[in-house]
Design a protein around this motif. Structure first.
Motif, mmCIF file in Angstrom:
data_model
loop_
_atom_site.group_PDB
_atom_site.id
_atom_site.type_symbol
_atom_site.label_atom_id
_atom_site.label_comp_id
_atom_site.label_asym_id
_atom_site.label_seq_id
_atom_site.Cartn_x
_atom_site.Cartn_y
_atom_site.Cartn_z
ATOM 1 N N ARG A 145 47.466 -31.833 49.294
ATOM 2 C CA ARG A 145 46.574 -30.693 49.438
ATOM 3 C C ARG A 145 45.149 -31.162 49.658
ATOM 4 O O ARG A 145 44.782 -32.286 49.307
ATOM 5 N N VAL A 146 44.344 -30.295 50.246
ATOM 6 C CA VAL A 146 42.905 -30.460 50.273
ATOM 7 C C VAL A 146 42.327 -29.496 49.244
ATOM 8 O O VAL A 146 42.688 -28.313 49.216
ATOM 9 N N GLU A 147 41.459 -30.010 48.377
ATOM 10 C CA GLU A 147 40.862 -29.200 47.320
ATOM 11 C C GLU A 147 39.368 -29.036 47.582
ATOM 12 O O GLU A 147 38.655 -30.017 47.771
ATOM 13 N N LEU A 148 38.914 -27.796 47.596
ATOM 14 C CA LEU A 148 37.504 -27.480 47.750
ATOM 15 C C LEU A 148 37.008 -26.845 46.458
ATOM 16 O O LEU A 148 37.561 -25.839 46.006
ATOM 17 N N ASN A 149 35.984 -27.450 45.856
ATOM 18 C CA ASN A 149 35.461 -26.978 44.582
ATOM 19 C C ASN A 149 34.052 -26.426 44.734
ATOM 20 O O ASN A 149 33.212 -27.024 45.408
ATOM 21 N N ALA A 150 33.815 -25.298 44.092
ATOM 22 C CA ALA A 150 32.480 -24.713 44.009
ATOM 23 C C ALA A 150 32.162 -24.515 42.535
ATOM 24 O O ALA A 150 32.977 -23.974 41.777
ATOM 25 N N ALA A 151 30.990 -24.980 42.106
ATOM 26 C CA ALA A 151 30.632 -24.882 40.692
ATOM 27 C C ALA A 151 29.145 -24.656 40.542
ATOM 28 O O ALA A 151 28.341 -25.023 41.413
ATOM 29 N N GLY A 152 28.775 -24.047 39.418
ATOM 30 C CA GLY A 152 27.365 -23.809 39.130
ATOM 31 C C GLY A 152 27.149 -23.582 37.653
ATOM 32 O O GLY A 152 28.077 -23.224 36.923
ATOM 33 N N GLY A 208 30.322 -21.439 36.050
ATOM 34 C CA GLY A 208 31.506 -20.952 36.751
ATOM 35 C C GLY A 208 32.065 -22.025 37.663
ATOM 36 O O GLY A 208 31.350 -22.959 38.056
ATOM 37 N N ARG A 209 33.336 -21.907 37.981
ATOM 38 C CA ARG A 209 33.979 -22.877 38.860
ATOM 39 C C ARG A 209 35.147 -22.213 39.574
ATOM 40 O O ARG A 209 35.862 -21.381 38.993
ATOM 41 N N ALA A 210 35.332 -22.598 40.831
ATOM 42 C CA ALA A 210 36.499 -22.164 41.599
ATOM 43 C C ALA A 210 37.019 -23.346 42.402
ATOM 44 O O ALA A 210 36.228 -24.108 42.975
ATOM 45 N N SER A 211 38.325 -23.536 42.418
ATOM 46 C CA SER A 211 38.962 -24.621 43.169
ATOM 47 C C SER A 211 39.995 -24.016 44.108
ATOM 48 O O SER A 211 40.987 -23.440 43.657
ATOM 49 N N PHE A 212 39.756 -24.156 45.402
ATOM 50 C CA PHE A 212 40.660 -23.625 46.415
ATOM 51 C C PHE A 212 41.527 -24.752 46.960
ATOM 52 O O PHE A 212 41.030 -25.855 47.219
ATOM 53 N N LEU A 213 42.812 -24.495 47.161
ATOM 54 C CA LEU A 213 43.750 -25.494 47.650
ATOM 55 C C LEU A 213 44.332 -25.068 48.991
ATOM 56 O O LEU A 213 44.819 -23.947 49.151
ATOM 57 N N ALA A 214 44.295 -25.981 49.956
ATOM 58 C CA ALA A 214 45.017 -25.828 51.220
ATOM 59 C C ALA A 214 46.130 -26.866 51.201
ATOM 60 O O ALA A 214 45.870 -28.070 51.248
ATOM 61 N N LYS A 215 47.383 -26.417 51.108
ATOM 62 C CA LYS A 215 48.506 -27.320 50.877
ATOM 63 C C LYS A 215 49.177 -27.741 52.178
ATOM 64 O O LYS A 215 49.117 -27.032 53.188
#
Length: 302
Positions: A47-54, A64-71
Protein backbone atom coordinates in the motif's frame (compact mmCIF):
# COMPACT_ATOMS: atom_id res chain seq x y z
CA UNK A 1 -16.17 2.87 -6.54
CA UNK A 2 -17.97 5.23 -4.15
CA UNK A 3 -15.39 4.65 -1.40
CA UNK A 4 -12.50 5.29 -3.83
CA UNK A 5 -14.10 8.59 -4.87
CA UNK A 6 -14.69 9.61 -1.25
CA UNK A 7 -11.08 8.87 -0.30
CA UNK A 8 -9.77 10.83 -3.30
CA UNK A 9 -11.97 13.83 -2.46
CA UNK A 10 -10.88 13.73 1.19
CA UNK A 11 -7.19 13.75 0.22
CA UNK A 12 -7.73 16.60 -2.23
CA UNK A 13 -9.61 18.59 0.43
CA UNK A 14 -6.71 18.22 2.88
CA UNK A 15 -4.35 19.95 0.45
CA UNK A 16 -6.84 22.52 -0.84
CA UNK A 17 -8.34 23.87 2.41
CA UNK A 18 -6.47 26.89 3.86
CA UNK A 19 -7.43 25.85 7.42
CA UNK A 20 -4.98 22.95 7.08
CA UNK A 21 -2.04 25.14 6.08
CA UNK A 22 -0.24 24.31 9.36
CA UNK A 23 -0.72 20.57 9.00
CA UNK A 24 2.21 18.25 8.29
CA UNK A 25 2.09 15.68 5.51
CA UNK A 26 4.17 12.60 4.81
CA UNK A 27 3.83 9.43 2.76
CA UNK A 28 5.44 6.04 2.34
CA UNK A 29 5.13 2.93 0.22
CA UNK A 30 5.36 -0.61 1.56
CA UNK A 31 5.47 -3.51 -0.92
CA UNK A 32 5.56 -7.18 0.13
CA UNK A 33 6.54 -10.11 -2.09
CA UNK A 34 5.75 -13.46 -0.45
CA UNK A 35 6.22 -17.14 -1.01
CA UNK A 36 4.19 -19.64 1.03
CA UNK A 37 4.65 -23.40 1.31
CA UNK A 38 2.00 -26.14 1.23
CA UNK A 39 0.87 -25.29 -2.30
CA UNK A 40 -0.06 -21.69 -1.49
CA UNK A 41 2.58 -20.22 -3.80
CA UNK A 42 3.64 -16.64 -4.47
CA UNK A 43 1.77 -13.42 -3.79
CA UNK A 44 2.40 -9.70 -3.71
CA UNK A 45 0.66 -6.97 -1.75
CA UNK A 46 1.25 -3.52 -0.36
CA UNK A 47 0.00 0.00 0.00
CA UNK A 48 0.86 3.66 -0.26
CA UNK A 49 0.12 5.52 2.98
CA UNK A 50 -0.55 9.26 3.08
CA UNK A 51 -0.58 10.86 6.53
CA UNK A 52 -1.92 14.25 7.56
CA UNK A 53 -1.36 15.46 11.12
CA UNK A 54 -1.52 18.62 13.17
CA UNK A 55 -1.33 19.88 16.73
CA UNK A 56 -2.14 23.26 18.27
CA UNK A 57 -1.72 24.63 21.78
CA UNK A 58 0.79 24.30 24.59
CA UNK A 59 -0.71 24.09 28.11
CA UNK A 60 -3.87 22.74 26.50
CA UNK A 61 -3.73 21.15 23.07
CA UNK A 62 -5.79 19.76 20.22
CA UNK A 63 -4.27 17.21 17.82
CA UNK A 64 -5.53 15.18 14.90
CA UNK A 65 -4.31 12.60 12.42
CA UNK A 66 -5.60 10.83 9.33
CA UNK A 67 -3.89 8.02 7.39
CA UNK A 68 -5.20 7.19 3.93
CA UNK A 69 -4.24 3.91 2.22
CA UNK A 70 -4.14 3.14 -1.50
CA UNK A 71 -3.72 -0.64 -1.71
CA UNK A 72 -2.18 -2.79 -4.43
CA UNK A 73 -5.45 -4.73 -4.78
CA UNK A 74 -7.00 -1.45 -6.08
CA UNK A 75 -9.00 -0.75 -2.90
CA UNK A 76 -8.67 2.27 -0.62
CA UNK A 77 -9.02 2.52 3.15
CA UNK A 78 -8.48 4.71 6.19
CA UNK A 79 -6.01 3.49 8.82
CA UNK A 80 -5.95 6.13 11.57
CA UNK A 81 -8.52 8.92 11.88
CA UNK A 82 -8.68 10.58 15.27
CA UNK A 83 -8.85 13.79 17.26
CA UNK A 84 -7.23 14.23 20.67
CA UNK A 85 -7.40 17.07 23.20
CA UNK A 86 -6.21 17.71 26.74
CA UNK A 87 -3.10 18.78 28.65
CA UNK A 88 -0.12 17.30 30.49
CA UNK A 89 -2.41 15.84 33.17
CA UNK A 90 -4.69 13.94 30.80
CA UNK A 91 -6.29 13.77 27.39
CA UNK A 92 -9.19 12.25 25.46
CA UNK A 93 -8.81 10.58 22.05
CA UNK A 94 -11.79 9.87 19.77
CA UNK A 95 -12.03 8.11 16.42
CA UNK A 96 -10.17 5.23 14.78
CA UNK A 97 -6.88 4.38 16.49
CA UNK A 98 -5.00 1.76 18.50
CA UNK A 99 -5.05 2.12 22.29
CA UNK A 100 -2.33 0.90 24.69
CA UNK A 101 -0.46 -2.19 23.48
CA UNK A 102 -0.44 -5.05 26.01
CA UNK A 103 0.82 -7.65 23.52
CA UNK A 104 3.60 -6.02 21.44
CA UNK A 105 5.06 -8.22 18.72
CA UNK A 106 8.26 -6.33 17.94
CA UNK A 107 9.49 -6.49 14.35
CA UNK A 108 6.43 -8.32 13.00
CA UNK A 109 7.16 -8.00 9.27
CA UNK A 110 5.29 -11.26 8.80
CA UNK A 111 3.65 -13.48 11.45
CA UNK A 112 2.03 -16.68 10.17
CA UNK A 113 -1.11 -18.30 11.59
CA UNK A 114 -2.04 -21.96 11.40
CA UNK A 115 -5.44 -22.03 13.08
CA UNK A 116 -5.21 -20.53 16.58
CA UNK A 117 -5.50 -16.78 17.17
CA UNK A 118 -5.08 -17.03 20.94
CA UNK A 119 -6.21 -13.99 22.91
CA UNK A 120 -4.22 -10.86 22.13
CA UNK A 121 -4.93 -7.15 22.64
CA UNK A 122 -8.68 -7.62 22.65
CA UNK A 123 -10.56 -4.29 22.50
CA UNK A 124 -7.44 -2.32 21.56
CA UNK A 125 -9.14 -0.92 18.47
CA UNK A 126 -8.52 -0.74 14.72
CA UNK A 127 -6.95 -4.17 14.09
CA UNK A 128 -6.24 -7.61 15.52
CA UNK A 129 -8.99 -9.41 17.42
CA UNK A 130 -11.17 -6.33 17.06
CA UNK A 131 -12.17 -7.13 13.47
CA UNK A 132 -15.77 -7.65 14.58
CA UNK A 133 -15.89 -3.96 15.51
CA UNK A 134 -16.37 -2.45 12.08
CA UNK A 135 -17.68 0.70 10.45
CA UNK A 136 -19.72 2.95 12.70
CA UNK A 137 -18.09 1.77 15.92
CA UNK A 138 -17.47 4.50 18.52
CA UNK A 139 -14.02 4.35 20.16
CA UNK A 140 -12.72 6.64 22.91
CA UNK A 141 -9.71 6.52 25.24
CA UNK A 142 -9.28 8.72 28.30
CA UNK A 143 -5.68 8.88 29.58
CA UNK A 144 -4.72 10.28 32.99
CA UNK A 145 -1.06 10.94 33.79
CA UNK A 146 -0.45 10.53 37.52
CA UNK A 147 3.23 11.48 37.29
CA UNK A 148 6.44 9.58 38.09
CA UNK A 149 5.88 7.30 35.08
CA UNK A 150 2.38 6.16 36.11
CA UNK A 151 -0.56 6.49 33.70
CA UNK A 152 -4.08 5.09 33.40
CA UNK A 153 -5.95 4.69 30.11
CA UNK A 154 -9.67 3.89 29.97
CA UNK A 155 -10.79 2.71 26.54
CA UNK A 156 -14.44 2.38 25.56
CA UNK A 157 -15.79 0.73 22.41
CA UNK A 158 -19.49 0.99 21.55
CA UNK A 159 -21.02 -0.90 18.63
CA UNK A 160 -24.75 -1.16 18.03
CA UNK A 161 -26.35 -1.83 21.44
CA UNK A 162 -23.28 -3.31 23.09
CA UNK A 163 -20.36 -1.67 24.87
CA UNK A 164 -16.95 -2.86 26.08
CA UNK A 165 -14.37 -1.20 28.33
CA UNK A 166 -10.60 -1.67 28.57
CA UNK A 167 -8.71 -0.03 31.46
CA UNK A 168 -4.90 -0.19 31.19
CA UNK A 169 -2.41 0.85 33.87
CA UNK A 170 1.17 1.52 32.76
CA UNK A 171 4.35 2.35 34.62
CA UNK A 172 7.70 3.36 33.11
CA UNK A 173 11.06 3.97 34.78
CA UNK A 174 14.68 3.88 33.60
CA UNK A 175 14.10 1.88 30.39
CA UNK A 176 11.62 -0.48 32.07
CA UNK A 177 7.89 -0.55 31.27
CA UNK A 178 5.02 -2.66 32.55
CA UNK A 179 1.39 -2.51 31.38
CA UNK A 180 -1.64 -4.32 32.78
CA UNK A 181 -5.07 -4.28 31.16
CA UNK A 182 -8.56 -5.74 31.65
CA UNK A 183 -11.20 -6.46 28.98
CA UNK A 184 -14.90 -6.46 29.84
CA UNK A 185 -18.02 -6.12 27.72
CA UNK A 186 -19.80 -7.54 24.69
CA UNK A 187 -19.21 -7.83 20.97
CA UNK A 188 -21.74 -6.20 18.59
CA UNK A 189 -23.39 -9.65 18.38
CA UNK A 190 -23.84 -9.76 22.16
CA UNK A 191 -21.09 -12.28 23.01
CA UNK A 192 -19.45 -11.67 26.38
CA UNK A 193 -15.77 -10.70 26.53
CA UNK A 194 -13.81 -11.23 29.73
CA UNK A 195 -10.03 -11.20 30.01
CA UNK A 196 -6.90 -9.11 30.07
CA UNK A 197 -3.15 -9.26 30.02
CA UNK A 198 0.21 -7.96 31.11
CA UNK A 199 3.37 -7.03 29.22
CA UNK A 200 6.83 -6.22 30.51
CA UNK A 201 9.42 -4.48 28.36
CA UNK A 202 12.94 -3.21 28.77
CA UNK A 203 15.67 -1.62 26.70
CA UNK A 204 19.25 -2.61 27.38
CA UNK A 205 22.49 -2.44 25.38
CA UNK A 206 20.60 -1.32 22.27
CA UNK A 207 18.09 -4.19 22.42
CA UNK A 208 14.35 -3.91 23.12
CA UNK A 209 12.86 -6.96 24.85
CA UNK A 210 9.20 -7.74 25.58
CA UNK A 211 7.43 -10.55 27.42
CA UNK A 212 3.61 -10.68 27.28
CA UNK A 213 0.74 -12.82 28.49
CA UNK A 214 -2.94 -12.33 27.54
CA UNK A 215 -5.88 -14.61 28.39
CA UNK A 216 -9.66 -14.48 28.38
CA UNK A 217 -12.97 -15.70 26.99
CA UNK A 218 -15.16 -14.69 24.07
CA UNK A 219 -18.59 -16.19 24.67
CA UNK A 220 -17.68 -19.44 26.49
CA UNK A 221 -14.51 -20.20 24.54
CA UNK A 222 -11.19 -19.58 26.29
CA UNK A 223 -8.04 -18.37 24.61
CA UNK A 224 -4.54 -17.42 25.70
CA UNK A 225 -1.29 -16.14 24.20
CA UNK A 226 2.30 -15.87 25.39
CA UNK A 227 4.74 -13.73 23.44
CA UNK A 228 8.47 -13.07 23.68
CA UNK A 229 10.32 -10.86 21.21
CA UNK A 230 13.49 -8.86 20.79
CA UNK A 231 14.52 -6.06 18.43
CA UNK A 232 18.28 -5.62 18.19
CA UNK A 233 19.17 -2.84 15.82
CA UNK A 234 17.90 -3.79 12.36
CA UNK A 235 17.10 -7.38 13.42
CA UNK A 236 13.99 -8.76 15.06
CA UNK A 237 12.98 -12.17 16.36
CA UNK A 238 9.85 -13.35 18.15
CA UNK A 239 7.97 -16.35 19.50
CA UNK A 240 4.22 -16.65 20.19
CA UNK A 241 2.34 -19.55 21.76
CA UNK A 242 -1.44 -19.50 21.19
CA UNK A 243 -4.19 -21.71 22.59
CA UNK A 244 -7.92 -21.68 21.79
CA UNK A 245 -10.89 -23.78 22.84
CA UNK A 246 -12.89 -25.26 19.96
CA UNK A 247 -16.69 -25.15 19.90
CA UNK A 248 -18.01 -28.63 20.61
CA UNK A 249 -14.92 -29.65 22.60
CA UNK A 250 -11.17 -29.86 22.30
CA UNK A 251 -8.57 -27.18 21.72
CA UNK A 252 -5.94 -25.94 19.28
CA UNK A 253 -2.38 -25.13 20.34
CA UNK A 254 0.00 -23.25 18.09
CA UNK A 255 3.69 -22.30 18.03
CA UNK A 256 4.77 -19.28 15.98
CA UNK A 257 8.31 -18.09 15.25
CA UNK A 258 9.20 -15.03 13.16
CA UNK A 259 12.45 -13.28 12.19
CA UNK A 260 13.29 -10.21 10.09
CA UNK A 261 16.30 -8.07 9.20
CA UNK A 262 16.22 -4.64 7.51
CA UNK A 263 18.96 -3.63 5.08
CA UNK A 264 19.55 -0.14 3.65
CA UNK A 265 18.58 0.17 0.00
CA UNK A 266 21.54 2.01 -1.56
CA UNK A 267 22.00 5.33 0.28
CA UNK A 268 18.41 6.54 0.02
CA UNK A 269 16.86 5.97 3.45
CA UNK A 270 14.71 3.20 2.00
CA UNK A 271 15.00 -0.35 3.35
CA UNK A 272 14.57 -3.89 2.11
CA UNK A 273 13.59 -6.44 4.77
CA UNK A 274 13.81 -10.22 4.29
CA UNK A 275 11.59 -12.02 6.80
CA UNK A 276 10.53 -15.56 7.64
CA UNK A 277 7.59 -16.90 9.67
CA UNK A 278 6.83 -20.43 10.87
CA UNK A 279 3.59 -21.66 12.43
CA UNK A 280 2.55 -25.15 13.54
CA UNK A 281 -0.80 -26.02 15.11
CA UNK A 282 -1.79 -29.22 16.89
CA UNK A 283 -5.08 -30.39 18.30
CA UNK A 284 -8.71 -30.53 17.20
CA UNK A 285 -9.20 -30.12 13.44
CA UNK A 286 -5.59 -29.44 12.53
CA UNK A 287 -3.98 -31.07 9.47
CA UNK A 288 -0.48 -31.52 10.89
CA UNK A 289 1.24 -29.40 8.22
CA UNK A 290 3.33 -26.41 9.30
CA UNK A 291 2.89 -23.09 7.50
CA UNK A 292 6.01 -21.23 6.37
CA UNK A 293 6.08 -17.81 4.72
CA UNK A 294 9.11 -16.03 3.26
CA UNK A 295 8.65 -12.32 2.66
CA UNK A 296 10.71 -9.50 1.18
CA UNK A 297 9.41 -6.04 2.12
CA UNK A 298 10.51 -2.81 0.49
CA UNK A 299 9.71 0.37 2.40
CA UNK A 300 10.35 3.89 1.13
CA UNK A 301 9.26 7.08 2.87
CA UNK A 302 8.89 10.11 0.63
Amino acid sequence: MIRKTQAALAIAALFATPAFAAASFDANIELDTDYRNAGRGAAQGGRVELNAAGKAGTDGFVAGRASFLAKKDSTTAVDDMWVQFGNASGDLKLGRFEAADIFPVGKDTVVENDGAAGYRNMLRGRYGNNATYGEGTAHAALTLNAGSGLAVELGVIAAHKNTAVRPVVSYSMDGFTVKFGIDSGKTPEGQKIRGGGVTVGTTMAGAALNLSYNAGKVADLKGSSVGLNAVIGAAGVGYIYDRNDVAGGGSIKENNVYVAYSLPLFNTGATITPALAYSKATGTGTDGDAKITARVRVNYAF
